[in-house]
Design an enzyme around this catalytic site. Structure first.
Site, PDB file in Angstrom:
ATOM      1  N   LEU A  60       4.450 -38.335 -47.185  1.00 64.75           N
ATOM      2  CA  LEU A  60       4.313 -40.084 -47.792  1.00 64.75           C
ATOM      3  C   LEU A  60       3.943 -40.877 -46.565  1.00 64.75           C
ATOM      4  O   LEU A  60       4.219 -41.101 -45.613  1.00 64.75           O
ATOM      5  CB  LEU A  60       5.993 -40.430 -47.981  1.00 64.75           C
ATOM      6  N   GLY A  70       5.008 -42.924 -43.589  1.00 63.39           N
ATOM      7  CA  GLY A  70       6.159 -43.032 -42.768  1.00 63.39           C
ATOM      8  C   GLY A  70       7.196 -42.229 -42.307  1.00 63.39           C
ATOM      9  O   GLY A  70       8.364 -42.393 -41.907  1.00 63.39           O
ATOM     10  N   SER A  71       6.586 -41.545 -42.655  1.00 63.50           N
ATOM     11  CA  SER A  71       7.008 -39.886 -42.635  1.00 63.50           C
ATOM     12  C   SER A  71       6.883 -39.383 -41.658  1.00 63.50           C
ATOM     13  O   SER A  71       8.304 -38.907 -41.011  1.00 63.50           O
ATOM     14  CB  SER A  71       7.010 -38.781 -43.766  1.00 63.50           C
ATOM     15  N   GLY A  72       6.491 -39.952 -40.292  1.00 62.59           N
ATOM     16  CA  GLY A  72       6.263 -39.269 -39.893  1.00 62.59           C
ATOM     17  C   GLY A  72       5.149 -38.617 -39.130  1.00 62.59           C
ATOM     18  O   GLY A  72       4.793 -37.427 -37.935  1.00 62.59           O
ATOM     19  N   LYS A  73       4.041 -38.070 -39.930  1.00 63.26           N
ATOM     20  CA  LYS A  73       2.520 -37.515 -40.068  1.00 63.26           C
ATOM     21  C   LYS A  73       1.846 -37.878 -38.793  1.00 63.26           C
ATOM     22  O   LYS A  73       1.966 -37.176 -37.506  1.00 63.26           O
ATOM     23  CB  LYS A  73       1.533 -37.776 -41.313  1.00 63.26           C
ATOM     24  N   SER A 112      -2.533 -37.551 -48.674  1.00 66.84           N
ATOM     25  CA  SER A 112      -2.699 -36.980 -49.357  1.00 66.84           C
ATOM     26  C   SER A 112      -2.072 -36.404 -50.764  1.00 66.84           C
ATOM     27  O   SER A 112      -1.556 -35.311 -50.231  1.00 66.84           O
ATOM     28  CB  SER A 112      -3.530 -35.253 -48.929  1.00 66.84           C
TER      29      SER A 112
HETATM   30  P1  ADP Z   1       3.533 -41.805 -41.195  1.00 67.65           P
HETATM   31  O1  ADP Z   1       1.504 -41.393 -40.544  1.00 67.65           O
HETATM   32  O2  ADP Z   1       3.079 -40.422 -42.638  1.00 67.65           O
HETATM   33  O3  ADP Z   1       2.186 -42.693 -42.075  1.00 67.65           O
HETATM   34  P2  ADP Z   1       4.303 -42.767 -38.796  1.00 67.65           P
HETATM   35  O4  ADP Z   1       4.021 -41.195 -37.823  1.00 67.65           O
HETATM   36  O5  ADP Z   1       3.182 -43.616 -39.201  1.00 67.65           O
HETATM   37  O6  ADP Z   1       4.031 -42.170 -40.239  1.00 67.65           O
HETATM   38  O7  ADP Z   1       5.555 -43.285 -38.927  1.00 67.65           O
HETATM   39  C1  ADP Z   1       6.990 -42.610 -38.905  1.00 67.65           C
HETATM   40  C2  ADP Z   1       7.811 -43.493 -38.193  1.00 67.65           C
HETATM   41  O8  ADP Z   1       9.405 -42.792 -37.826  1.00 67.65           O
HETATM   42  C3  ADP Z   1       7.277 -43.479 -36.439  1.00 67.65           C
HETATM   43  O9  ADP Z   1       8.364 -45.115 -36.305  1.00 67.65           O
HETATM   44  C4  ADP Z   1       8.510 -42.847 -35.462  1.00 67.65           C
HETATM   45  O10 ADP Z   1       8.653 -42.984 -34.369  1.00 67.65           O
HETATM   46  C5  ADP Z   1       9.450 -42.482 -36.295  1.00 67.65           C
HETATM   47  N1  ADP Z   1      10.471 -41.020 -36.574  1.00 67.65           N
HETATM   48  C6  ADP Z   1      11.729 -41.383 -36.674  1.00 67.65           C
HETATM   49  N2  ADP Z   1      11.848 -39.557 -36.321  1.00 67.65           N
HETATM   50  C7  ADP Z   1      11.020 -38.593 -36.259  1.00 67.65           C
HETATM   51  C8  ADP Z   1      10.429 -37.598 -36.180  1.00 67.65           C
HETATM   52  N3  ADP Z   1      11.326 -36.626 -35.970  1.00 67.65           N
HETATM   53  N4  ADP Z   1       9.149 -37.405 -36.632  1.00 67.65           N
HETATM   54  C9  ADP Z   1       8.632 -38.577 -36.581  1.00 67.65           C
HETATM   55  N5  ADP Z   1       8.322 -39.467 -36.806  1.00 67.65           N
HETATM   56  C10 ADP Z   1       9.787 -39.945 -36.412  1.00 67.65           C
END
Ligand code: ADP
Length: 192
Positions: A33, A35-38, A106
């Site tokens: 999703l 904001g998941s951390g990708k 995706s």
């Molecule tokens: P995506 O690319 O999936 O849309 P982002 O990488 O832009 O998501 O955002 C993920 C957010 O979650 C960031 O603000 C990041 O700092 C936070 N976060 C917290 N814990 C984690 C973790 N273990 N791995 C990745 N992101 C994390």
């Protein structure tokens, strides 16, 4: 249309390119999703590989949707075309011996299967960043969930557009209460 200009016998072999670079070309595909951390994890993993001297390429929404895919929206049809183009680009870099990190929602099995098919199963690693919708919405890094809930953004994955949980990812990664470093380490241990 068939290729009427057969140049393939003159091309440098992939193996020769990989030997030169001292690495195996592959695609690491991050799904999950918004904001998941990708992107956070893909960026940190790329940095680690880069510092080891690996030749890498990072593709994500920001560098793709503003360029090669800037005529596409977020209908399922456009999302599929978006991923098709990305997968074709990733394949070119991978065949050049590079390690390509792709960070895209995706959202459906169909879309991920398309990417895998184009890239080739043996060079494709699917990493599911399994952060819950609740947590993504709580993070709301770019304020997009708030807008989607207000109806200001339509067809947002997880809200009013589907996100199908990957059935057989190569790696499933929970990020809640974990550091970015530990997530990166886990992928690194498994793939390198
Ligand atoms: P995506 O690319 O999936 O849309 P982002 O990488 O832009 O998501 O955002 C993920 C957010 O979650 C960031 O603000 C990041 O700092 C936070 N976060 C917290 N814990 C984690 C973790 N273990 N791995 C990745 N992101 C994390």
């Amino acid at each position: 249309m068939n290729n009427i200009h057969p140049i393939f016998d003159t091309l440098i072999e992939r193996e020769d390119r990989e030997r030169r670079l001292g690495q195996k070309g592959q695609v690491i595909w991050f799904t999950g999703l918004s904001g998941s951390g990708k992107s956070t994890i893909a960026n940190a993993l790329e940095r680690k590989l880069f510092e080891e001297g690996k030749v890498t390429m990072l593709l994500d929404g920001d560098n793709v949707r503003t360029g090669i895919c800037n005529n596409l929206g977020f209908s399922l049809e456009d999302r599929k075309e978006n991923i098709r183009r990305i997968a074709e680009v990733a394949k070119l870099f991978k065949d050049n011996g590079q390690i390509v990190l792709c960070s895209f929602v995706s959202p459906t099995e169909d879309i991920r299967a398309l990417a895998k098919n184009i890239i080739g199963a043996s060079d494709f690693k699917e990493i599911f960043i399994a952060t819950s919708l609740e947590e993504c919405e709580k993070r709301d890094v770019k304020g997009l969930y708030k807008k989607a809930r207000l109806g200001l953004i339509k067809e947002f994955s997880g809200i009013d557009s589907p996100f199908e949980v990957p059935e057989k990812p190569d790696i499933k990664l929970e990020t809640e209460n974990k550091s970015v470093e530990s997530c990166v380490d886990m992928i690194y241990q498994r793939l390198f």
